[in-house]
Design an enzyme around this catalytic site. Structure first.
Site, PDB file in Angstrom:
ATOM      1  N   SER A  48       0.801  -1.227   0.000  1.00  0.00           N
ATOM      2  CA  SER A  48       0.000   0.000   0.000  1.00  0.00           C
ATOM      3  C   SER A  48       0.832   1.275   0.000  1.00  0.00           C
ATOM      4  O   SER A  48       0.308   2.347  -0.275  1.00  0.00           O
ATOM      5  CB  SER A  48      -0.950   0.021   1.204  1.00  0.00           C
ATOM      6  OG  SER A  48      -0.246   0.242   2.402  1.00  0.00           O
ATOM      7  N   LYS A  85       0.863   4.322   6.831  1.00  0.00           N
ATOM      8  CA  LYS A  85       0.170   5.196   5.881  1.00  0.00           C
ATOM      9  C   LYS A  85       0.679   6.620   6.056  1.00  0.00           C
ATOM     10  O   LYS A  85       1.306   6.957   7.049  1.00  0.00           O
ATOM     11  CB  LYS A  85      -1.355   5.192   6.117  1.00  0.00           C
ATOM     12  CG  LYS A  85      -2.028   3.842   5.980  1.00  0.00           C
ATOM     13  CD  LYS A  85      -2.111   3.378   4.548  1.00  0.00           C
ATOM     14  CE  LYS A  85      -2.864   2.078   4.399  1.00  0.00           C
ATOM     15  NZ  LYS A  85      -2.079   0.887   4.696  1.00  0.00           N
TER      16      LYS A  85
END
Length: 134
Positions: A48, A85
């Site tokens: 990701s 993230k």
């Protein structure tokens, strides 16, 4: 443990004349880990964050003493599970955990969720030679 440090930078464009001079030892403890009592290393699992140059299997250096700020890559605990993230805000100013891979959705953070910003990523080690770990 120190490792030798070359005096000159290595060129990523056109090569330059090689130097056989070293400036001394380089210590990751001294030059990379600023807060050793609150720093940790974690291994990445997943894709990701590839757009940020963070790949599956990379090692991240995390500093838990830093206060996460807008734009930082952070480690967040979502209901007990850790994820890496980028911390951003949506158009209303609400915090968002942003994946740096379009195949993954952003994670909106709400006040009723069990979310802890666990630490700030200060560095990334991406191996270039797989046989070193074989």
């Amino acid at each position: 443990m120190g490792i030798p440090t070359a005096l000159e930078s290595v060129h990523a464009g056109f090569p330059s004349a090689a130097q056989d001079y070293f400036s001394g030892d380089f210590s990751f403890d001294t030059n990379v880990i600023v807060h050793p009592d609150t720093s940790f290393v974690v291994r990445v699992a997943g894709s990701s964050m590839e757009g940020a140059g963070i790949y599956d299997g990379d090692l991240l250096i995390i500093d838990r003493s830093l206060t996460p700020q807008q734009g930082d890559v952070v480690i967040a605990a979502l209901d007990g599970d850790l994820t890496v993230k980028r911390l951003l805000s949506d158009t209303q100013g609400n915090p968002v955990l942003h994946a740096e891979n379009p195949a993954y959705p952003d994670i909106q953070l709400y006040f009723d969720e069990s979310v802890t910003l666990w630490g700030v990523v200060i560095g990334n080690y991406h191996p270039q030679c797989a046989r070193v770990y074989a």
